[in-house]
Design a protein around this motif. Structure first.
Motif, PDB file in Angstrom:
ATOM      1  N   MET A   1       7.038  -9.282   1.136  1.00 49.41           N
ATOM      2  CA  MET A   1       7.143  -9.495  -0.317  1.00 49.41           C
ATOM      3  C   MET A   1       6.847  -8.211  -1.092  1.00 49.41           C
ATOM      4  SD  MET A   1       7.918 -12.731  -0.843  1.00 49.41           S
ATOM      5  CE  MET A   1       7.269 -13.271  -2.410  1.00 49.41           C
ATOM      6  N   ARG A   2       6.355  -7.207  -0.395  1.00 48.69           N
ATOM      7  CA  ARG A   2       6.121  -5.884  -0.969  1.00 48.69           C
ATOM      8  C   ARG A   2       5.256  -5.945  -2.237  1.00 48.69           C
ATOM      9  NH1 ARG A   2       5.398  -3.912   2.330  1.00 48.69           N
ATOM     10  NH2 ARG A   2       5.582  -1.815   1.482  1.00 48.69           N
ATOM     11  N   CYS A   3       3.996  -6.262  -2.042  1.00 52.10           N
ATOM     12  CA  CYS A   3       3.105  -6.392  -3.193  1.00 52.10           C
ATOM     13  C   CYS A   3       1.729  -5.827  -2.873  1.00 52.10           C
ATOM     14  CB  CYS A   3       2.979  -7.863  -3.573  1.00 52.10           C
ATOM     15  SG  CYS A   3       1.894  -8.147  -4.979  1.00 52.10           S
TER      16      CYS A   3
ATOM     17  N   GLY B   1       0.829  -1.198   0.000  1.00 45.12           N
ATOM     18  CA  GLY B   1       0.000   0.000   0.000  1.00 45.12           C
ATOM     19  C   GLY B   1       0.868   1.255   0.000  1.00 45.12           C
ATOM     20  N   THR B   2       2.051   1.144   0.562  1.00 42.71           N
ATOM     21  CA  THR B   2       2.959   2.296   0.636  1.00 42.71           C
ATOM     22  C   THR B   2       3.217   2.863  -0.762  1.00 42.71           C
ATOM     23  OG1 THR B   2       3.998   1.280   2.553  1.00 42.71           O
ATOM     24  CG2 THR B   2       5.249   3.019   1.457  1.00 42.71           C
ATOM     25  N   GLY B   3       3.457   1.983  -1.721  1.00 47.34           N
ATOM     26  CA  GLY B   3       3.717   2.436  -3.092  1.00 47.34           C
ATOM     27  C   GLY B   3       2.502   3.109  -3.703  1.00 47.34           C
TER      28      GLY B   3
ATOM     29  N   HIS C   1      -9.413   1.348  10.681  1.00 43.80           N
ATOM     30  CA  HIS C   1      -8.413   2.405  10.560  1.00 43.80           C
ATOM     31  C   HIS C   1      -7.216   2.212  11.502  1.00 43.80           C
ATOM     32  CE1 HIS C   1      -7.480   6.691  12.041  1.00 43.80           C
ATOM     33  NE2 HIS C   1      -7.113   6.742  10.770  1.00 43.80           N
ATOM     34  N   ASN C   2      -6.033   2.498  10.966  1.00 43.52           N
ATOM     35  CA  ASN C   2      -4.834   2.598  11.784  1.00 43.52           C
ATOM     36  C   ASN C   2      -4.647   4.076  12.103  1.00 43.52           C
ATOM     37  OD1 ASN C   2      -2.269   2.660  12.860  1.00 43.52           O
ATOM     38  ND2 ASN C   2      -1.217   1.975  11.009  1.00 43.52           N
ATOM     39  N   PRO C   3      -4.685   4.524  13.338  1.00 42.53           N
ATOM     40  CA  PRO C   3      -4.506   3.787  14.587  1.00 42.53           C
ATOM     41  C   PRO C   3      -5.762   3.534  15.435  1.00 42.53           C
ATOM     42  CG  PRO C   3      -4.107   6.101  15.008  1.00 42.53           C
ATOM     43  CD  PRO C   3      -4.524   5.978  13.558  1.00 42.53           C
TER      44      PRO C   3
ATOM     45  N   ASN D   1       3.168   7.553   8.284  1.00 43.44           N
ATOM     46  CA  ASN D   1       3.880   7.496   7.009  1.00 43.44           C
ATOM     47  C   ASN D   1       3.225   8.358   5.923  1.00 43.44           C
ATOM     48  OD1 ASN D   1       6.229   6.581   5.865  1.00 43.44           O
ATOM     49  ND2 ASN D   1       5.292   4.784   4.948  1.00 43.44           N
ATOM     50  N   TYR D   2       1.926   8.669   6.076  1.00 45.80           N
ATOM     51  CA  TYR D   2       1.288   9.544   5.076  1.00 45.80           C
ATOM     52  C   TYR D   2       2.047  10.874   4.987  1.00 45.80           C
ATOM     53  CZ  TYR D   2      -2.955   6.583   5.417  1.00 45.80           C
ATOM     54  OH  TYR D   2      -3.844   5.545   5.413  1.00 45.80           O
ATOM     55  N   SER D   3       2.330  11.474   6.160  1.00 42.05           N
ATOM     56  CA  SER D   3       2.996  12.776   6.109  1.00 42.05           C
ATOM     57  C   SER D   3       4.468  12.616   5.716  1.00 42.05           C
ATOM     58  CB  SER D   3       2.832  13.546   7.423  1.00 42.05           C
ATOM     59  OG  SER D   3       3.280  12.768   8.482  1.00 42.05           O
TER      60      SER D   3
ATOM     61  N   THR E   1      -1.260  -6.749  -0.245  1.00 42.21           N
ATOM     62  CA  THR E   1      -1.245  -8.171   0.112  1.00 42.21           C
ATOM     63  C   THR E   1      -0.522  -8.401   1.448  1.00 42.21           C
ATOM     64  OG1 THR E   1       0.834  -8.689  -1.006  1.00 42.21           O
ATOM     65  CG2 THR E   1      -1.170  -8.857  -2.338  1.00 42.21           C
ATOM     66  N   SER E   2       0.013  -7.311   2.026  1.00 43.34           N
ATOM     67  CA  SER E   2       0.817  -7.457   3.259  1.00 43.34           C
ATOM     68  C   SER E   2       0.047  -8.167   4.351  1.00 43.34           C
ATOM     69  CB  SER E   2       1.263  -6.087   3.774  1.00 43.34           C
ATOM     70  OG  SER E   2       2.113  -5.465   2.867  1.00 43.34           O
ATOM     71  N   LYS E   3      -1.143  -7.632   4.702  1.00 46.08           N
ATOM     72  CA  LYS E   3      -1.923  -8.221   5.785  1.00 46.08           C
ATOM     73  C   LYS E   3      -2.799  -9.358   5.261  1.00 46.08           C
ATOM     74  CE  LYS E   3      -0.673  -4.178   7.567  1.00 46.08           C
ATOM     75  NZ  LYS E   3      -0.032  -3.095   6.821  1.00 46.08           N
ATOM     76  N   THR E   4      -3.538  -9.099   4.148  1.00 42.19           N
ATOM     77  CA  THR E   4      -4.525 -10.051   3.652  1.00 42.19           C
ATOM     78  C   THR E   4      -3.917 -11.421   3.356  1.00 42.19           C
ATOM     79  OG1 THR E   4      -5.876  -8.294   2.755  1.00 42.19           O
ATOM     80  CG2 THR E   4      -6.224 -10.460   1.812  1.00 42.19           C
TER      81      THR E   4
ATOM     82  N   VAL F   1      -8.542   5.741  -0.994  1.00 38.50           N
ATOM     83  CA  VAL F   1      -9.142   4.930   0.058  1.00 38.50           C
ATOM     84  C   VAL F   1      -8.147   3.810   0.391  1.00 38.50           C
ATOM     85  CG1 VAL F   1     -11.196   3.732   0.848  1.00 38.50           C
ATOM     86  CG2 VAL F   1     -11.394   5.429  -0.980  1.00 38.50           C
ATOM     87  N   ASP F   2      -7.532   3.955   1.542  1.00 41.84           N
ATOM     88  CA  ASP F   2      -6.510   2.997   1.968  1.00 41.84           C
ATOM     89  C   ASP F   2      -7.215   1.865   2.724  1.00 41.84           C
ATOM     90  OD1 ASP F   2      -4.481   1.607   3.189  1.00 41.84           O
ATOM     91  OD2 ASP F   2      -3.527   3.343   4.113  1.00 41.84           O
ATOM     92  N   VAL F   3      -7.336   0.704   2.060  1.00 37.43           N
ATOM     93  CA  VAL F   3      -8.073  -0.415   2.659  1.00 37.43           C
ATOM     94  C   VAL F   3      -7.118  -1.511   3.156  1.00 37.43           C
ATOM     95  CG1 VAL F   3     -10.179   0.038   1.322  1.00 37.43           C
ATOM     96  CG2 VAL F   3      -8.466  -1.551   0.406  1.00 37.43           C
TER      97      VAL F   3
END
Ligand SMILES: Cc1ncc(COP(=O)(O)O)c(C=O)c1O
Length: 406
Positions: free
Chosen positions: A262-264, A105-107, A184-186, A132-134, A253-256, A217-219
């Motif tokens: 693997m950074r995807c 999601g970072t990318g 939502h985080n946090p 990390n958004y800011s 795919t990090s959490k799901t 929308v960051d899901v």
């Protein structure tokens, strides 16, 4: 030697710094004396990283070319199909959608900010937010401002959102708004369908004339919130907005799929206008090429293999369901004990984290550390990772936090 370029770069990442302190205490006093509620990954009740074995099986059986070869910049065709299915679930969008592979999601956040805001602009997110958004905005020569996520009654603060959208669009041609939901985080808050209606009416009212809004929308936590379809019920609301409002789904795919390292992931646009979808593809692929080039092919192949085999997909979903239930139980335990202890929480629904509003979060966290409890101090309170502690620890913590608040 390094140039600051307007960024403020701390000596050490706050979360990793506190996690380091927790590990030092574990080394000194043993695992039993420490509750490390800082980690942003799902751990089992023994404190080990949860890794879906059904996903690992696919990974272990890849052919060398699956991981050695470059992937196309935007991702393989099979991956794009699969990641859309993963993101949308049973919902079939009635609009143009394009997906571009990103390293998590970072990318997707990075590419959205770089393509849908200008250098010097401010991006907008809520006052409780993933730091990390800011950082990403600053890295790209943008700033960030916030709206208040909650009003005095603990409801989504639509008035504050409207005020900030208006004020920013008075000064800027375009706006990137980041909303992280569900779970939502946090805070663990999930926007209700009514919240979504309010948000979309505000955006439509404020995006006047040539003004443009990218709604990111960051899901990231959507598959650990609860019923998969219920938590996707907001998606149809995004499919036919005016052309100058572009929803972009950041899916990871990090959490799901427990593929954190693997950074995807992918960024997926939803628009009624074909040329806007084509432009999205072109500009986001350009940014990818100019920052990380292409993404991890092995993870793409894993996802494609899971989605081409219905039995395997069910197995992965069932395995995840087990851990999602575990997480939901932990959240409920924490909420119950907080109520008993008279501990005020920020409105919580589900997910990896819960937050406690307080004054001087740094001091409260230091008090907790004396008891072997590690949480993350934020601007407006502390963040507790219920994903990284077991149910007993979730039951123990609220009373301890009340003590630490003094
Ligand atoms: C709110 C939120 N969005 C996005 C991400 C991105 O994670 P990744 O880049 O691993 O997908 C995270 C990770 O912690 C997060 O907390």
């Amino acid at each position: 030697m390094a140039q600051k370029n307007g960024r403020s770069i701390p000596l050490e990442d706050k979360i990793f710094g506190i996690s380091r302190l927790a590990n030092e205490m574990i080394a000194e006093k043993g695992k039993e004396s420490v509750i490390n509620a800082t980690i942003g990954a799902l751990l089992d009740d023994q404190g080990e990283l949860v890794v879906l074995s059904s996903v690992v099986d696919v990974l272990k059986n890849l052919a060398p070319a699956d991981y050695a070869a470059y992937a196309p910049i935007g991702g393989t065709a099979e991956f794009k199909d699969s990641i859309k299915k993963a993101a949308f679930g049973k919902y079939e969008p009635k609009c143009f959608t394009e997906a571009v592979a990103t390293p998590g999601g970072t990318g997707a956040i990075r590419n959205t900010i770089s393509n849908y805001s200008q250098v010097g602009d401010q991006i907008l997110t809520s006052d409780w937010y993933w730091a990390n958004y800011s950082s990403i905005a600053g890295e790209l020569g943008r700033g960030s401002v916030t709206f208040e996520l909650f009003d005095d009654q603990g409801h989504f603060n639509i008035g504050s959102l409207q005020k900030q959208v208006r004020s920013l669009l008075d000064k800027q041609e375009s706006l990137v708004l980041i909303i992280n939901t569900p779970a939502h985080n946090p805070t663990g808050y999930s926007l209700t369908l009514e919240d979504w209606d309010d948000v979309l009416s505000v955006l439509q009212a404020e995006a006047k004339g040539d003004k443009k809004i990218a709604l990111l929308v960051d899901v990231a936590y959507i598959d650990f919130a609860g019923d998969s379809n219920e938590y996707r019920a907001f998606l149809p609301k995004l499919e036919n907005l005016p052309a100058n409002i572009l929803p972009i789904i950041s899916y990871s795919t990090s959490k799901t799929f427990t593929l954190y390292g693997m950074r995807c992931g992918a960024m997926i646009c939803m628009t009624p206008v074909k040329s806007i979808a084509e432009e999205f593809l072109r500009v986001c692929q350009f940014s990818s090429r100019a920052s990380w080039s292409n993404c991890n092919r092995a993870a793409m192949v894993v996802l494609a293999k899971i989605y081409e085999d219905p039995a395997l997909l069910s197995k992965v979903d069932e395995e995840r369901d087990f851990y999602r239930e575990l997480l939901v139980k932990r959240g409920k335990a924490f909420e119950e004990e907080a109520a008993k202890a008279g501990l005020k929480m920020v409105p919580f629904d589900a997910g990896f984290f819960a937050s406690i509003p307080c004054k001087d979060p740094d001091a409260v966290c230091k008090n907790l550390q004396k008891e072997g409890i590690f949480a993350v101090p934020l601007a407006k309170g502390l963040r507790v990772s219920i994903a990284s502690i077991n149910e007993n620890q979730c039951r123990l913590l609220p009373a301890k936090i009340v003590e630490a608040l003094g």
